[in-house]
Write a protein that holds these residues in place. Structure first.
Motif, PDB file in Angstrom:
ATOM      1  N   THR A   1       5.139  -7.109  -3.067  1.00  0.00           N
ATOM      2  CA  THR A   1       5.999  -6.446  -3.685  1.00  0.00           C
ATOM      3  C   THR A   1       7.108  -7.657  -4.490  1.00  0.00           C
TER       4      THR A   1
ATOM      5  N   SER B   1       1.934  -2.887  -0.832  1.00  0.00           N
ATOM      6  CA  SER B   1       2.721  -3.716  -1.440  1.00  0.00           C
ATOM      7  C   SER B   1       4.056  -2.963  -2.162  1.00  0.00           C
ATOM      8  N   ASP B   2       4.742  -2.307  -1.376  1.00  0.00           N
ATOM      9  CA  ASP B   2       5.658  -1.470  -2.087  1.00  0.00           C
ATOM     10  C   ASP B   2       7.014  -1.183  -1.306  1.00  0.00           C
TER      11      ASP B   2
ATOM     12  N   SER C   1       5.181  -2.864  -7.760  1.00  0.00           N
ATOM     13  CA  SER C   1       4.656  -2.515  -6.700  1.00  0.00           C
ATOM     14  C   SER C   1       3.143  -1.862  -7.013  1.00  0.00           C
TER      15      SER C   1
ATOM     16  N   THR D   1       9.624   1.231  -2.575  1.00  0.00           N
ATOM     17  CA  THR D   1       9.742   1.156  -4.025  1.00  0.00           C
ATOM     18  C   THR D   1       8.650   1.986  -4.820  1.00  0.00           C
TER      19      THR D   1
END
Length: 330
Positions: A249, A184-185, A179, A201
Protein backbone atom coordinates in the motif's frame (compact mmCIF):
# COMPACT_ATOMS: atom_id res chain seq x y z
CA UNK A 1 -38.10 11.71 5.35
CA UNK A 2 -39.66 14.30 7.65
CA UNK A 3 -43.42 15.00 7.44
CA UNK A 4 -44.88 18.38 8.31
CA UNK A 5 -48.59 18.84 9.00
CA UNK A 6 -50.77 21.92 9.02
CA UNK A 7 -53.66 22.22 11.48
CA UNK A 8 -56.26 22.42 8.74
CA UNK A 9 -59.09 20.17 7.60
CA UNK A 10 -57.65 19.50 4.16
CA UNK A 11 -54.80 17.50 5.71
CA UNK A 12 -52.25 19.20 3.45
CA UNK A 13 -48.88 17.65 4.37
CA UNK A 14 -45.27 18.59 3.75
CA UNK A 15 -42.18 16.46 3.68
CA UNK A 16 -38.60 17.56 3.13
CA UNK A 17 -35.07 16.58 3.94
CA UNK A 18 -32.84 19.52 4.74
CA UNK A 19 -29.24 19.15 3.58
CA UNK A 20 -26.20 21.42 3.89
CA UNK A 21 -24.35 21.10 0.61
CA UNK A 22 -21.89 23.91 0.00
CA UNK A 23 -20.13 26.81 1.62
CA UNK A 24 -17.61 29.41 0.60
CA UNK A 25 -15.68 31.96 2.63
CA UNK A 26 -14.58 35.09 0.72
CA UNK A 27 -11.17 36.05 2.03
CA UNK A 28 -11.38 39.81 1.69
CA UNK A 29 -14.75 40.41 3.30
CA UNK A 30 -14.19 37.95 6.19
CA UNK A 31 -17.87 37.02 5.79
CA UNK A 32 -19.27 33.74 4.59
CA UNK A 33 -22.15 32.49 2.53
CA UNK A 34 -23.79 29.11 2.78
CA UNK A 35 -25.93 27.36 0.18
CA UNK A 36 -28.67 25.05 1.41
CA UNK A 37 -30.80 22.57 -0.49
CA UNK A 38 -33.71 20.34 0.46
CA UNK A 39 -36.11 17.86 -1.11
CA UNK A 40 -39.20 19.39 -2.77
CA UNK A 41 -42.51 18.90 -1.02
CA UNK A 42 -45.31 16.90 -2.62
CA UNK A 43 -47.82 18.50 -3.02
CA UNK A 44 -46.00 21.72 -3.79
CA UNK A 45 -46.46 24.58 -1.30
CA UNK A 46 -46.61 28.27 -2.16
CA UNK A 47 -42.95 28.53 -1.16
CA UNK A 48 -40.32 28.00 1.49
CA UNK A 49 -38.69 30.14 4.17
CA UNK A 50 -35.30 29.67 5.83
CA UNK A 51 -34.66 30.78 9.40
CA UNK A 52 -31.31 31.05 11.12
CA UNK A 53 -30.06 31.50 14.64
CA UNK A 54 -26.64 31.90 16.16
CA UNK A 55 -25.57 29.41 18.80
CA UNK A 56 -27.28 30.19 22.11
CA UNK A 57 -30.07 32.19 20.47
CA UNK A 58 -33.65 31.35 19.44
CA UNK A 59 -35.21 31.49 15.98
CA UNK A 60 -37.16 34.62 15.08
CA UNK A 61 -39.95 33.18 12.95
CA UNK A 62 -41.12 36.68 12.03
CA UNK A 63 -37.87 37.31 10.16
CA UNK A 64 -36.88 34.65 7.61
CA UNK A 65 -33.41 35.10 6.15
CA UNK A 66 -34.67 33.81 2.79
CA UNK A 67 -38.06 33.24 1.16
CA UNK A 68 -38.63 31.78 -2.28
CA UNK A 69 -40.10 29.07 -4.46
CA UNK A 70 -37.13 26.82 -5.22
CA UNK A 71 -35.42 24.15 -3.14
CA UNK A 72 -31.97 25.73 -3.08
CA UNK A 73 -30.96 29.04 -1.53
CA UNK A 74 -27.85 30.97 -0.53
CA UNK A 75 -27.62 32.93 2.71
CA UNK A 76 -25.05 35.72 2.73
CA UNK A 77 -23.26 37.89 5.29
CA UNK A 78 -22.49 35.29 7.96
CA UNK A 79 -20.00 36.49 10.53
CA UNK A 80 -16.67 34.80 11.05
CA UNK A 81 -16.16 32.39 13.96
CA UNK A 82 -19.89 32.04 14.67
CA UNK A 83 -21.82 28.76 14.75
CA UNK A 84 -25.12 29.10 12.86
CA UNK A 85 -28.16 26.82 12.80
CA UNK A 86 -30.76 26.64 10.01
CA UNK A 87 -34.26 25.25 9.51
CA UNK A 88 -36.62 25.48 6.55
CA UNK A 89 -40.41 25.79 6.63
CA UNK A 90 -42.90 25.35 3.83
CA UNK A 91 -45.88 27.69 3.61
CA UNK A 92 -49.29 28.01 1.99
CA UNK A 93 -50.66 31.52 2.29
CA UNK A 94 -49.96 32.72 5.83
CA UNK A 95 -49.70 29.22 7.32
CA UNK A 96 -46.35 27.54 7.84
CA UNK A 97 -45.26 24.00 8.55
CA UNK A 98 -43.20 22.92 11.51
CA UNK A 99 -39.39 23.11 11.35
CA UNK A 100 -37.37 20.83 9.15
CA UNK A 101 -34.39 18.96 10.49
CA UNK A 102 -31.91 21.49 11.88
CA UNK A 103 -28.43 21.75 10.39
CA UNK A 104 -25.38 23.48 11.75
CA UNK A 105 -22.76 25.56 9.97
CA UNK A 106 -19.66 26.54 11.93
CA UNK A 107 -18.28 29.61 10.21
CA UNK A 108 -14.72 29.34 11.37
CA UNK A 109 -11.52 29.68 9.40
CA UNK A 110 -11.11 26.95 6.81
CA UNK A 111 -7.75 25.21 7.23
CA UNK A 112 -5.98 22.82 4.89
CA UNK A 113 -2.61 21.35 5.88
CA UNK A 114 -0.56 19.59 3.19
CA UNK A 115 2.07 16.99 4.02
CA UNK A 116 4.28 15.10 1.59
CA UNK A 117 4.41 11.52 2.88
CA UNK A 118 8.14 11.21 2.19
CA UNK A 119 8.80 14.14 4.58
CA UNK A 120 7.89 12.04 7.63
CA UNK A 121 10.20 10.30 10.06
CA UNK A 122 10.37 6.71 8.82
CA UNK A 123 10.84 3.44 10.65
CA UNK A 124 11.90 0.47 8.48
CA UNK A 125 10.61 -1.38 6.62
CA UNK A 126 8.61 1.76 5.69
CA UNK A 127 10.67 3.49 3.01
CA UNK A 128 10.55 6.10 0.26
CA UNK A 129 9.69 5.13 -3.29
CA UNK A 130 9.98 7.17 -6.48
CA UNK A 131 7.18 7.79 -8.98
CA UNK A 132 6.96 10.79 -11.34
CA UNK A 133 3.15 10.66 -11.08
CA UNK A 134 3.31 11.06 -7.30
CA UNK A 135 3.20 14.50 -5.72
CA UNK A 136 6.76 15.87 -5.66
CA UNK A 137 7.85 12.58 -7.22
CA UNK A 138 7.91 10.44 -4.07
CA UNK A 139 5.78 8.31 -1.76
CA UNK A 140 6.18 5.98 1.21
CA UNK A 141 5.37 2.29 1.44
CA UNK A 142 6.37 -1.07 2.83
CA UNK A 143 7.52 -3.04 -0.25
CA UNK A 144 5.55 -6.12 -1.23
CA UNK A 145 6.88 -9.30 0.30
CA UNK A 146 7.81 -7.58 3.56
CA UNK A 147 4.74 -8.89 5.35
CA UNK A 148 1.32 -7.71 6.50
CA UNK A 149 -0.23 -7.10 9.91
CA UNK A 150 -3.82 -7.65 10.97
CA UNK A 151 -3.26 -5.67 14.17
CA UNK A 152 -0.84 -2.82 14.98
CA UNK A 153 2.61 -4.16 15.79
CA UNK A 154 5.79 -2.65 17.19
CA UNK A 155 7.60 -4.58 14.46
CA UNK A 156 5.70 -2.80 11.69
CA UNK A 157 7.19 0.04 9.72
CA UNK A 158 5.66 3.48 10.06
CA UNK A 159 5.87 7.12 9.05
CA UNK A 160 5.44 9.82 11.67
CA UNK A 161 4.45 13.39 10.85
CA UNK A 162 4.35 16.58 12.90
CA UNK A 163 1.87 19.28 11.98
CA UNK A 164 0.24 22.40 13.42
CA UNK A 165 -3.42 23.41 13.29
CA UNK A 166 -4.28 27.13 13.64
CA UNK A 167 -7.50 26.70 15.62
CA UNK A 168 -9.26 24.07 17.68
CA UNK A 169 -11.98 22.04 16.01
CA UNK A 170 -12.96 18.86 14.23
CA UNK A 171 -10.59 17.70 11.50
CA UNK A 172 -10.55 14.92 8.93
CA UNK A 173 -7.58 13.41 7.09
CA UNK A 174 -7.33 12.67 3.36
CA UNK A 175 -4.62 10.55 1.79
CA UNK A 176 -3.57 10.11 -1.84
CA UNK A 177 -2.73 6.44 -2.04
CA UNK A 178 -2.44 3.38 -4.25
CA UNK A 179 -4.14 0.13 -3.30
CA UNK A 180 -3.63 -2.30 -6.13
CA UNK A 181 -5.69 -5.15 -4.71
CA UNK A 182 -7.29 -6.57 -1.56
CA UNK A 183 -3.89 -7.77 -0.35
CA UNK A 184 -2.39 -4.26 -0.35
CA UNK A 185 -5.09 -1.89 0.85
CA UNK A 186 -4.65 -0.85 4.48
CA UNK A 187 -2.72 1.26 6.96
CA UNK A 188 -3.06 1.80 10.70
CA UNK A 189 -3.62 5.44 11.67
CA UNK A 190 -3.17 7.22 14.98
CA UNK A 191 -3.22 10.89 16.02
CA UNK A 192 -1.34 12.03 19.13
CA UNK A 193 -0.75 8.47 20.29
CA UNK A 194 -4.46 7.56 20.45
CA UNK A 195 -5.65 4.05 19.70
CA UNK A 196 -4.79 3.06 16.14
CA UNK A 197 -7.62 2.42 13.71
CA UNK A 198 -7.35 0.27 10.62
CA UNK A 199 -7.86 2.34 7.48
CA UNK A 200 -9.05 0.04 4.71
CA UNK A 201 -8.05 2.18 1.75
CA UNK A 202 -9.97 2.72 -1.45
CA UNK A 203 -9.19 0.51 -4.44
CA UNK A 204 -8.64 2.85 -7.35
CA UNK A 205 -7.15 0.54 -9.96
CA UNK A 206 -3.76 -0.97 -10.69
CA UNK A 207 -1.12 1.69 -10.11
CA UNK A 208 -3.69 4.52 -9.88
CA UNK A 209 -3.24 7.26 -7.29
CA UNK A 210 -6.58 7.72 -5.54
CA UNK A 211 -7.74 10.19 -2.88
CA UNK A 212 -9.42 8.53 0.09
CA UNK A 213 -10.51 9.88 3.47
CA UNK A 214 -9.25 8.15 6.62
CA UNK A 215 -12.16 6.13 7.96
CA UNK A 216 -12.68 3.41 10.54
CA UNK A 217 -14.68 1.41 8.00
CA UNK A 218 -15.14 -2.34 7.83
CA UNK A 219 -13.21 -4.17 5.15
CA UNK A 220 -16.43 -4.88 3.22
CA UNK A 221 -17.99 -1.43 3.75
CA UNK A 222 -18.21 1.13 0.90
CA UNK A 223 -14.88 2.89 0.62
CA UNK A 224 -16.09 6.43 0.08
CA UNK A 225 -16.07 9.74 1.96
CA UNK A 226 -19.48 9.41 3.60
CA UNK A 227 -18.20 8.39 7.05
CA UNK A 228 -14.78 9.95 7.73
CA UNK A 229 -12.97 9.53 11.02
CA UNK A 230 -13.28 12.86 12.85
CA UNK A 231 -10.47 14.05 15.13
CA UNK A 232 -10.90 16.84 17.67
CA UNK A 233 -7.65 18.82 17.66
CA UNK A 234 -6.66 21.70 19.89
CA UNK A 235 -4.80 24.60 18.30
CA UNK A 236 -1.10 23.82 18.17
CA UNK A 237 1.18 20.93 17.27
CA UNK A 238 0.13 17.31 16.77
CA UNK A 239 1.53 13.96 15.65
CA UNK A 240 0.14 11.70 12.94
CA UNK A 241 1.38 8.11 12.64
CA UNK A 242 0.74 5.96 9.57
CA UNK A 243 1.74 2.39 10.35
CA UNK A 244 2.20 -0.65 8.13
CA UNK A 245 -0.92 -2.68 7.54
CA UNK A 246 -0.68 -4.65 4.32
CA UNK A 247 2.57 -4.40 2.40
CA UNK A 248 2.41 -2.80 -1.01
CA UNK A 249 0.00 0.00 0.00
CA UNK A 250 1.47 3.34 -1.06
CA UNK A 251 0.93 6.81 0.42
CA UNK A 252 1.78 9.95 -1.53
CA UNK A 253 0.23 13.05 0.05
CA UNK A 254 -1.74 13.86 3.21
CA UNK A 255 -4.32 16.64 3.54
CA UNK A 256 -5.64 17.54 7.02
CA UNK A 257 -8.63 19.89 7.04
CA UNK A 258 -11.55 21.20 9.10
CA UNK A 259 -13.53 21.75 5.87
CA UNK A 260 -15.90 18.78 5.72
CA UNK A 261 -17.24 20.02 2.37
CA UNK A 262 -13.86 19.57 0.76
CA UNK A 263 -14.07 17.08 -2.10
CA UNK A 264 -11.63 15.15 -4.22
CA UNK A 265 -11.87 17.82 -6.94
CA UNK A 266 -10.50 20.35 -4.43
CA UNK A 267 -7.41 18.28 -3.73
CA UNK A 268 -4.39 18.53 -5.96
CA UNK A 269 -0.77 17.42 -6.02
CA UNK A 270 2.57 19.12 -6.37
CA UNK A 271 4.13 18.11 -9.68
CA UNK A 272 7.47 16.38 -9.28
CA UNK A 273 9.28 18.72 -11.68
CA UNK A 274 7.93 21.90 -10.03
CA UNK A 275 11.20 22.17 -8.13
CA UNK A 276 10.72 25.81 -7.06
CA UNK A 277 7.13 25.12 -5.87
CA UNK A 278 5.52 28.02 -7.74
CA UNK A 279 2.70 25.88 -9.12
CA UNK A 280 3.91 25.46 -12.71
CA UNK A 281 6.68 23.53 -14.48
CA UNK A 282 8.54 26.07 -16.62
CA UNK A 283 11.90 27.58 -17.54
CA UNK A 284 12.62 28.52 -13.91
CA UNK A 285 12.54 24.87 -12.89
CA UNK A 286 14.74 24.01 -15.87
CA UNK A 287 17.28 26.63 -14.81
CA UNK A 288 17.40 25.35 -11.23
CA UNK A 289 17.75 21.76 -12.38
CA UNK A 290 20.57 22.72 -14.73
CA UNK A 291 22.44 24.47 -11.91
CA UNK A 292 22.20 21.33 -9.75
CA UNK A 293 23.12 18.92 -12.53
CA UNK A 294 25.57 16.26 -11.31
CA UNK A 295 24.78 16.60 -7.60
CA UNK A 296 24.08 13.46 -5.60
CA UNK A 297 23.15 12.47 -2.08
CA UNK A 298 20.32 10.93 -0.08
CA UNK A 299 17.22 10.33 -2.24
CA UNK A 300 14.87 13.29 -2.18
CA UNK A 301 17.11 15.76 -0.34
CA UNK A 302 17.69 17.91 -3.43
CA UNK A 303 14.48 19.49 -4.83
CA UNK A 304 15.80 19.02 -8.36
CA UNK A 305 16.23 15.27 -7.81
CA UNK A 306 12.88 14.88 -9.54
CA UNK A 307 12.71 11.09 -9.45
CA UNK A 308 14.21 10.85 -5.93
CA UNK A 309 16.95 8.39 -6.93
CA UNK A 310 19.74 10.35 -5.23
CA UNK A 311 21.15 11.87 -8.45
CA UNK A 312 20.38 14.96 -10.51
CA UNK A 313 20.90 13.73 -14.04
CA UNK A 314 19.37 13.26 -17.47
CA UNK A 315 16.48 11.22 -16.03
CA UNK A 316 15.30 14.27 -14.10
CA UNK A 317 15.46 16.39 -17.27
CA UNK A 318 13.34 13.79 -19.06
CA UNK A 319 10.60 14.02 -16.43
CA UNK A 320 10.69 17.82 -16.50
CA UNK A 321 10.31 17.74 -20.27
CA UNK A 322 7.24 15.51 -20.03
CA UNK A 323 5.61 17.78 -17.41
CA UNK A 324 6.71 21.08 -18.96
CA UNK A 325 3.89 23.64 -18.95
CA UNK A 326 1.64 21.74 -16.53
CA UNK A 327 0.43 23.31 -13.31
CA UNK A 328 -0.41 21.93 -9.86
CA UNK A 329 -0.35 22.94 -6.19
CA UNK A 330 1.95 25.67 -4.98
Amino acid sequence: MLSWYFARTTGFSFSALFILTFLSIPVLSQAAQVTLTWDPNDPAPDGYSIYLRAEGQAYDYSQPCWTGYGTIATVYGLEENVAYFFVVRAFVGVQESADSIEVKFNNGTSSLIWIEAEDGDLQLPMEIGADPSASAGGYVWVPEGTGSFTYPSVNAGYAEFYFEVPEAGDYIIWGRQISNDSASDSFFVSVDGQEELVWHTKLGGQGVWTWDVVSDRDVDAPRDATNPQVYWLEAGFHTLTIRQGEDGTRLDTIAITNDFNLGVSDLCVKLAADVNSDGVVNILDFAQLRSDYGKNGDPGWIPTDVNSDGYVNILDFAILRNLYGQSGCQ
